[in-house]
Design a protein around this motif. Structure first.
Motif, short mmCIF file in Angstrom:
data_model
loop_
_atom_site.label_atom_id
_atom_site.label_comp_id
_atom_site.label_asym_id
_atom_site.label_seq_id
_atom_site.Cartn_x
_atom_site.Cartn_y
_atom_site.Cartn_z
N THR A 13 0.96 -1.11 -0.18
CA THR A 13 -0.51 0.25 -0.22
C THR A 13 1.58 1.66 -0.33
OG1 THR A 13 -0.43 -0.07 2.44
CG2 THR A 13 -2.31 -1.42 0.66
N ARG A 24 -0.58 16.11 -3.97
CA ARG A 24 -0.25 16.79 -5.25
C ARG A 24 -1.20 18.53 -5.44
NH1 ARG A 24 0.11 12.94 -7.29
NH2 ARG A 24 2.09 12.04 -9.24
N PHE A 56 -6.52 10.52 -4.50
CA PHE A 56 -5.70 10.03 -4.04
C PHE A 56 -4.89 11.46 -4.04
CE2 PHE A 56 -1.64 8.64 -1.92
CZ PHE A 56 -1.59 8.38 -0.49
N VAL A 113 -4.82 -3.44 -4.15
CA VAL A 113 -4.40 -3.04 -3.15
C VAL A 113 -4.94 -1.62 -2.40
CG1 VAL A 113 -1.57 -2.37 -2.03
CG2 VAL A 113 -2.33 -4.12 -3.78
N PRO A 141 9.64 6.86 -7.03
CA PRO A 141 8.72 6.59 -7.64
C PRO A 141 7.55 7.64 -7.76
CG PRO A 141 8.41 4.98 -5.50
CD PRO A 141 10.15 5.83 -5.77
N ALA A 142 7.72 8.61 -6.82
CA ALA A 142 6.86 9.83 -7.04
C ALA A 142 6.64 10.73 -7.86
CB ALA A 142 7.06 10.65 -5.35
N LEU A 201 9.89 1.00 -7.68
CA LEU A 201 9.06 0.38 -6.76
C LEU A 201 10.65 -0.69 -6.55
CD1 LEU A 201 5.70 -0.33 -6.12
CD2 LEU A 201 7.31 1.78 -5.07
N VAL A 256 -0.64 6.88 4.14
CA VAL A 256 -0.93 5.31 4.50
C VAL A 256 -1.23 4.74 5.72
CG1 VAL A 256 -1.27 3.12 3.05
CG2 VAL A 256 -1.18 5.94 1.94
N PHE A 298 -6.28 1.53 -0.41
CA PHE A 298 -5.93 2.59 1.29
C PHE A 298 -7.72 1.85 1.62
CE2 PHE A 298 -3.79 5.32 -1.65
CZ PHE A 298 -2.28 4.83 -1.64
N ASP A 355 4.00 0.98 -1.10
CA ASP A 355 4.10 1.72 -2.60
C ASP A 355 3.76 1.91 -3.41
OD1 ASP A 355 6.98 0.14 -1.88
OD2 ASP A 355 6.42 -1.83 -2.60
N ILE A 356 1.99 1.81 -3.44
CA ILE A 356 1.08 2.56 -4.60
C ILE A 356 1.19 3.85 -3.65
CG2 ILE A 356 -1.38 2.69 -4.83
CD1 ILE A 356 0.59 -0.25 -5.85
N ALA A 357 0.98 4.44 -2.50
CA ALA A 357 0.85 5.41 -2.47
C ALA A 357 1.85 6.42 -2.99
CB ALA A 357 0.87 5.58 -0.97
N ARG A 358 3.62 5.36 -3.21
CA ARG A 358 4.85 6.11 -3.31
C ARG A 358 4.23 6.56 -5.32
NH1 ARG A 358 8.80 2.78 -2.40
NH2 ARG A 358 10.34 3.55 -2.44
N THR A 359 3.94 5.20 -5.91
CA THR A 359 3.60 5.58 -7.50
C THR A 359 2.90 6.66 -7.85
OG1 THR A 359 2.22 4.12 -7.79
CG2 THR A 359 4.36 3.41 -7.30
N LEU A 360 1.83 7.19 -6.72
CA LEU A 360 0.78 8.22 -6.79
C LEU A 360 1.36 9.82 -6.58
CD1 LEU A 360 -2.03 6.11 -5.31
CD2 LEU A 360 -1.52 6.92 -7.63
N GLY A 361 2.23 9.84 -5.72
CA GLY A 361 3.08 11.43 -5.55
C GLY A 361 3.93 11.21 -4.42
N CYS A 362 3.50 10.13 -3.40
CA CYS A 362 4.16 10.52 -2.17
C CYS A 362 4.98 10.09 -1.73
CB CYS A 362 3.66 9.61 -0.85
SG CYS A 362 1.36 10.03 -0.97
N SER A 363 6.23 11.10 -0.69
CA SER A 363 7.77 10.42 -0.32
C SER A 363 6.87 9.39 0.50
CB SER A 363 8.01 11.83 0.09
OG SER A 363 7.07 11.70 1.32
#
Lengths: 268, 215, 284
Positions: free
Chosen positions: A164, B100, B95, B82, B69-70, B49, A182, B84, A166-174
């Motif tokens: 979860t 952003r 999200f 997966v 990744p961000a 990742l 998350v 949230f 990892d996914i958040a990181r692909t969505l722009g999170c550090s």
């Protein structure tokens, strides 16, 4: 050919209930014995004593403070132990268990010695007194209950799918944002368990407090100290009265915490 | 454009070794390979990742191999969604926009638009637990494309859904492809899926990628 | 972006923590001594708790000097005296019996001590005395259990030595149950876990055991200890510490309270007035 008739499930559940019931029965019997030995008059005496009333307040406040502090260190430490591999991790994992393994009196004695050594003594002279004072009560409770909180948080993070994050990181999170937005909300239940466990642990803590902070009435007396003080003059009735009071307070606080902490999460 | 050049990843028992392929901008590519061949690992590497031991990854002409990744601007839909779980469907989809710090009104219209497109309008206020496989996949898709990434990575998106939903999601993916002009890399082990969706079909075998067919 | 739940919980918990800290600080202030009125710190075994609490209140009323009592099992308070707190050294030490005073002296922690009471070994019988114990010989009957504090507690050590010397320990040993402290032995009789306990008379006569019979037996005649109060070398104000010690040990002041709780106080103790004369006269 017909399938053999399945055996009844009753013996299975019976066995489970019998074995599990042994423990439930023991705890219930202990409580009944305590209640039988005390009377409402004794409980009245307990409540009437200003020393014990002061101890109730100190217990409530110090346990809550110690439990909050425990969660504040347990969340980062549990996360690091669960999610990262770093040199010395195994050692730290063991180190965190030390307060659980050490005899309580040794924890107290170690704290006492620590605060007599030059840096500790300097701190006490220039910042604030710790030994035999209220900050020491919170510290002694924290020292042990944080270990339980760290264990709980570690298991909590082990059980949360790292993907979860990892996914958040692909969505722009550090990493920090992913953790904050998350993972932490998903760990909510574990955090609550860690808090209540630490709180209950701190409430029951006795040995380290007695050694490190003494049993000064109205100042460093917490409820477990009251039990000791009453017991040490043979006043079993009052000691049990205070114990029942502790159980009551603990149940009340834990129920309230659960109700508030899990509200809106669909878990209760 | 997705360009993978000599990518090697060592991970536990299997290793990808010197994988090279390209997906041109705006093309819907389907990457086929057996289960356990390392397809997911490859997608995760493109998403940032996993750290490759050798090789480069280029997205839209930039070498992003060392990027977190961000900032890769990649939408990733994992196999089992997966989601949230502590958030509502709405919060899941919004999200990336919220991270952003997108204006509230813009988030609102984008979520509504996607919900409409994905058929999720009735579910927006629900917590993202206990959704059916198809619903969860659609939420994950919405979440991945909400911020209009240049590249969309799909890991077996049709695996966990029943027949009826499958047709629906195929339609959706087609729609996404035409509407959003994204470069898509879709991995699967199903020939049928590849036939249905792929503009370019890549075969992934023993750590090597061969272009099998281009339409 | 709206505030995340993590932020709210984090900020909330810090606010609560601040509130608790403020609460504890405020509470501590209420009891904190002013620099002009430092309390005397007394480490005491809980066996003397009831008379000492009254004496401390009396003393405060009479002299204005505050006294802070810190209780703990004798071994524990000895440890604390050994590791004095940098900011709050202790002034006085009153353990369950004189064996700890000797240890404190040997460790160079105390030089002078004042006798307060004598304690003797007695038998405290279980509530309702179901086994009908009346003499020493009854203890040796089948199925009778006697709690004897272990040798770490002075009464346990003295009783064992004395009984061994008089040749009675071998017969009693099969009936003996080791308990940690004197109070644990006494509490065991109160609950009915054992039929009798060898304890100090001062403990046996405490109000908590008033429903139980105390048996003075000749077999324990030589088991004798003393309750003493030591002035600790670490005290910051030896004068004030000595003054309170004299008050506690004065036949017309502290000892009255001890007598109320059935301690056999020192008979030839001086009076408070004598002590004051000594103060004025300066016997140092």
């Amino acid at each position: 050919m017909t399938a053999p008739r399945p055996k009844s499930d009753v013996p299975f559940y019976l066995c489970l209930s019998l074995l599990g019931g042994l423990y439930v029965g023991l705890v219930a019997a202990l409580l009944v014995a305590d209640v039988a030995y005390t009377s409402t008059v004794d409980l009245g005496h307990v409540f009437a004593s200003p020393q014990i009333r002061a101890a109730i307040w100190l217990s409530l406040i110090s346990c809550s403070a110690a439990a909050i502090l425990s969660v504040w260190v347990a969340v980062p430490l549990g996360y690091l132990l669960s999610r990262t591999r770093f040199p010395g991790r195994g050692f730290i994992d063991l180190l965190v268990d030390v307060p659980i393994l050490l005899p309580p009196l040794v924890v107290g004695l170690s704290l006492l010695i620590l605060f007599q050594m030059p840096p500790g003594a300097w701190f006490q002279r220039n910042v604030f007194a710790v030994a035999y004072a209220v900050p020491g009560v919170v510290l002694a409770q924290f020292a042990v209950s944080a270990a339980f909180a760290v264990r709980t948080m570690r298991v909590t993070f082990d059980q949360i799918d790292p993907r979860t994050e990892d996914i958040a990181r692909t969505l722009g999170c550090s990493r920090a944002q992913a953790f904050w937005l998350v993972t932490l909300p998903e760990a909510r239940r574990g955090i609550l368990t860690a808090f209540t466990l630490a709180w209950a642990r701190a409430l029951g803590e006795f040995g380290p407090i007695l050694v490190f902070c003494g049993a000064t009435r109205m100042r460093t007396e917490v409820l477990s100290t009251s039990v000791f003080l009453e017991l040490s003059i043979g006043n079993l009735e009052a000691a049990l009265g205070v114990s029942l009071l502790m159980i009551g307070v603990a149940v009340f606080v834990l129920v309230i915490t659960r109700a508030f902490g899990l509200r809106g999460t669909g878990l209760i | 454009m997705i360009a993978v050049e000599g990518l090697s990843i060592r991970q536990g028992e299997f290793a990808l070794d010197g994988v090279t392929f390209t997906v041109p901008t705006g093309v819907y590519a389907v990457l086929m390979g057996q289960t356990g061949s390392g397809k997911t690992t490859l997608l995760e590497a493109i998403a940032g990742l996993r750290r490759p031991t050798a090789g480069r990854i280029l997205l839209a002409g930039h070498d992003v191999t060392q990027f977190p990744p961000a900032i890769r601007n990649v939408g990733y839909v994992p196999q089992d969604a997966v989601l949230f779980k502590t958030m509502t469907v709405w919060e899941n989809i919004a999200f990336a926009l919220n991270v952003r710090k997108t204006q509230h009104s813009e988030v609102e219209s984008r979520v509504r638009e996607l919900a409409e497109l994905l058929g999720l309008s009735g579910l927006l206020e629900r917590r993202a637990v206990g959704l059916s496989g198809g619903e969860a996949q659609r939420v994950a898709l919405g979440r991945a494309i909400a911020f209009r990434p240049a590249v969309l990575l799909l890991d077996e998106p049709l695996n966990a859904v029943d027949e009826d939903t499958r047709d629906r999601i195929v339609e959706l993916l087609r729609g996404v492809r035409t509407e959003h002009k994204m470069t898509v890399l879709h991995i699967t082990h199903s020939n049928a899926e590849a036939e249905l969706l792929g503009e370019r079909i890549l075969r992934f075998d023993a750590g090597r990628v061969t272009v099998r067919e281009e339409r | 972006m709206r505030t995340s739940s993590s932020t709210m919980i984090a900020v909330g918990s810090l606010l609560l923590l601040g509130l608790f800290a403020a609460g504890l600080f405020w509470r501590e202030r209420q009891h904190r001594p002013t620099p002009a009125n430092q309390p005397l710190i007394v480490y005491a075994a809980p066996t003397s708790r009831l008379p000492l609490e009254l004496i401390a209140t009396d003393y405060e009323t009479e002299t204005g000097q505050r006294v802070e009592l810190r209780f703990g099992a004798s071994e524990d308070i000895l440890t604390k005296v050994r590791f004095p707190n940098a900011t709050e050294p202790a002034d006085l030490f009153i353990p369950a019996d004189d064996s700890y005073i000797r240890q404190a002296r040997e460790a160079g922690l105390a030089a002078e001590s004042l006798p307060i009471a004598r304690v003797h070994g007695v038998l405290l019988l279980a509530k309702t005395n179901p086994k009908g114990i009346a003499t020493w010989a009854d203890l040796l009957r089948d199925g009778v259990k006697v709690a004897v504090p272990n040798p770490a507690a002075a009464v346990g050590k003295l009783a064992r030595n004395h009984l061994t010397k008089t040749g009675k320990w071998a017969a009693l040993e099969p009936h003996a149950v080791d308990t940690g402290t004197v109070t644990e032995a006494a509490n065991a009789t109160k609950i009915g876990g054992v039929d009798a306990a060898i304890v100090w008379d001062a403990v046996a006569h405490a109000p908590a055991y008033k429903e139980q019979t105390v048996l003075t037996v000749p077999e324990l005649d030589g088991v004798e200890g003393r309750v003493e109060m030591a002035v600790l070398n670490q005290t910051r104000d030896p004068e004030a510490a000595r003054r309170f010690a004299r008050y506690v040990a004065a036949s017309d002041r502290g000892l009255v309270r001890f007598r109320e709780f059935k301690f056999r106080v020192e008979e030839n103790a001086s009076t408070w007035a004598d002590g004051r004369t000594a103060d004025v006269g300066g016997t140092k």
